[in-house]
Enzyme design. Sequence first.
Site, PDB file in Angstrom:
ATOM      1  N   GLY A   1      43.778  -8.460  27.933  1.00  0.00           N
ATOM      2  CA  GLY A   1      42.448  -7.966  27.565  1.00  0.00           C
ATOM      3  C   GLY A   1      42.569  -6.659  26.790  1.00  0.00           C
ATOM      4  O   GLY A   1      43.508  -6.458  26.011  1.00  0.00           O
ATOM      5  N   SER A   2      41.662  -5.747  27.078  1.00  0.00           N
ATOM      6  CA  SER A   2      41.568  -4.524  26.250  1.00  0.00           C
ATOM      7  C   SER A   2      42.789  -3.615  26.333  1.00  0.00           C
ATOM      8  O   SER A   2      42.981  -2.772  25.457  1.00  0.00           O
ATOM      9  CB  SER A   2      40.332  -3.737  26.646  1.00  0.00           C
ATOM     10  N   THR A   3      43.614  -3.756  27.358  1.00  0.00           N
ATOM     11  CA  THR A   3      44.821  -2.915  27.419  1.00  0.00           C
ATOM     12  C   THR A   3      45.779  -3.266  26.269  1.00  0.00           C
ATOM     13  O   THR A   3      46.721  -2.536  26.004  1.00  0.00           O
ATOM     14  CB  THR A   3      45.584  -3.077  28.759  1.00  0.00           C
ATOM     15  N   PHE A   4      45.494  -4.372  25.589  1.00  0.00           N
ATOM     16  CA  PHE A   4      46.347  -4.779  24.481  1.00  0.00           C
ATOM     17  C   PHE A   4      45.904  -4.125  23.164  1.00  0.00           C
ATOM     18  O   PHE A   4      46.661  -4.097  22.200  1.00  0.00           O
ATOM     19  CB  PHE A   4      46.333  -6.311  24.352  1.00  0.00           C
ATOM     20  N   LYS A   5      44.662  -3.606  23.148  1.00  0.00           N
ATOM     21  CA  LYS A   5      44.119  -3.050  21.887  1.00  0.00           C
ATOM     22  C   LYS A   5      44.969  -1.909  21.328  1.00  0.00           C
ATOM     23  O   LYS A   5      45.242  -1.890  20.123  1.00  0.00           O
ATOM     24  CB  LYS A   5      42.672  -2.603  22.100  1.00  0.00           C
TER      25      LYS A   5
END
Lengths: 150, 565
Positions: free
Chosen positions: B287-291
């Site tokens: 999820g957003s931790t990959f951004k």
Amino acid sequence: MNRRNKKARTKKRLGSKLKFFLKTLVFTVTGVSLALFYVWQYVQMSQTGFGIKSREKELIGLQKENQGLELRLSRLLMPPNIRSRIVKLNINLQEPERWQIVRVEEQSILFDGNIMFSGEIAEEGIFGKTLIGVSAVSGSPETIVMEDGQ
Amino acid sequence: MSGVGGRLRSIFIALITISAFSFLMWRLYWLQVEKHDFFLGKAKKQHHISQKVFPHRGKILDRNGRDLAISVPVQSIYGVPGEVDDIDETVQVLSELLNLKPQRIRERLLRKKHFVWIKRKVSEAASNKIKELKLSGIHLLEEIKREYPGGELLCHLLGFVNIDNEGLEGLELTFNKQLRGKPGWRKSERDATGREIPFLRIEDVPANDGSDIVLTIDMAIQTIAETELNEAVISRNAIGGSVIVLDPGSGEVLAMANMPKYNTNKPTSVPQSHRRNRAVTDMFEPGSTFKPISISIALNENIINLNDRFYCENGAFRYAGHTLHDSHSNKVLTVKEIIEQSSNIGAAKIGLKMGRERFFAGIKGFGCGEKTGIQLPGEIRGVIREPSKWSKLSIICLPMGQEISVTALQLICAYGALANGGILYKPYVIDKIRGDKGNVIWEAHPQRVRRVISENASSEITKAMKGVVSLHGTASRAIITGYSVAGKTGTAQKVAIEGGYSHELYVSSFIGYFPADNPRLVIAVVLDEPKPDYYGGVVAAPVFKSIAKKILHYLEIPPDIDVSE
């Protein structure tokens, strides 16, 4: 003359018998001594062997005890154990607040077994204003003597 | 007549004597020559004693020398069925002392064997009692037992051994060869009672004890991580979770905690799923931790810079027949704001600007879809599909951490690279291996895998992530007074069994490092299916904060922000 010869013969016979007896005696004594020495040596070896064995057992026993104590110590040193002990003893340990922490920045140089410090400590904390402007402190690790400034 | 008779008698006696002696001679030959080896072996067996000397399995220690796995001698109980006098009494006494079913003991003692195990590796109290009772046909034998003083602590990393001290899980399995050592032997003569005659010892080859393994794990940090994770999993009704603490400058793992956990001394008392080291065996969509990873690739390629502005379509972006939503309706956001506010549309548009090939090469560079190579069993690669297999939506889904699966360890290693100036390090948990005499036989050194982004891109992404952990970012609950923290929250929907994404099951995460500009540690917190709150900033960020605060105290890391400012 005859009698003298007879006497001499008898003496000679007795002498050779004595010699034989002595030889036999020496031989027997040597043999018996060797046998006894062998037995004594065997007994000594046996006793030393059993002595070593009992020491080995003792060593194994001590090693076992050591391992058991090591395990006990490891269990006692485990952080959760210390934590539960603190809770049990009701010591009420708390983490210090920010204002209670005094950070002392220092540079140390080891010189001739003495520690030379120089640095500036300028933070006010729970213990009041601490050691501002200490320019040099020297001494052995056990006894640090301040040279100037406090 | 008497003369002839006497001669015949003499011949007869002589013949009998010769025959008897011939028989004896033949028998002597048969025994001494024909059967020489057989009887020599038998005689040796009677006089000689051969004992195996068991080695001590090496210890596993933490980085400060604290014992985590040690071997101690214990007693095992065995029976010689033929020697048992009163089977009823023996069965009753043993079943009470050893907590075994009487039927089981009886069945064993009735076997037509010379040796049967009753119970192996029993407690000291039970073995002492049995020794005192001197039950006929019941004997004790010393064996080595593996003990884990921490119980549940570090269970997934340490693993455990079987009854014969062979590693079955974790480091016990991976380093079984180094830990188990080499047995020795002792050959000697014995007396009539079967005791060894020590001075007639023929061979005495001592056992080579196993090597000690020193980990990079710090038990104090591990305890902090496990305690906080445990509390979070319970309070947030999660089904599991992981916490990893890593040194970004070397790849050293300082703590690796997983929930649910188990007592390493009783590994079979829990279902197998509890024994899984989720940090390396379970993958999830980040999820957003990959951004930050996606955006750092674009920064590295100079496709964007932090001040570039992207139109975020007022919170609804129509692409390839689908609509992508943001939690807030934003018109225009800078790249920094895209990270701070975790804009899906912003990340998608950056992905589109990068293009498939460059983006794929970038995420492969960060180690996605590859094993990290940590010395732990069961590590998986994660999932990342080749660009040729991507759908039209993939290029907008991947930058925001969908259509990709990673392990918590892969993700924290990638964050380590973001933190340390762009170098990906191989994570490791073994610091050194010491021989049985304490000599170091192997020592770990940080292993640089590759440079993944430039130093400039690293400092830019750190700047942006510092904004996430601020009052206007999504991780305000991770703010630590006096310290700069860079991090990113993640709230990923889990894949539903019936297909598509679930609207009830989430993986909440937060990964951050501190002090942001000179990072000492990276901490990853992943919670699986927390309920009812599931946002990473609400659920995982506070766990990060609690862990980080305690570690800061423990490691005496000085503040890098003047609070009075």
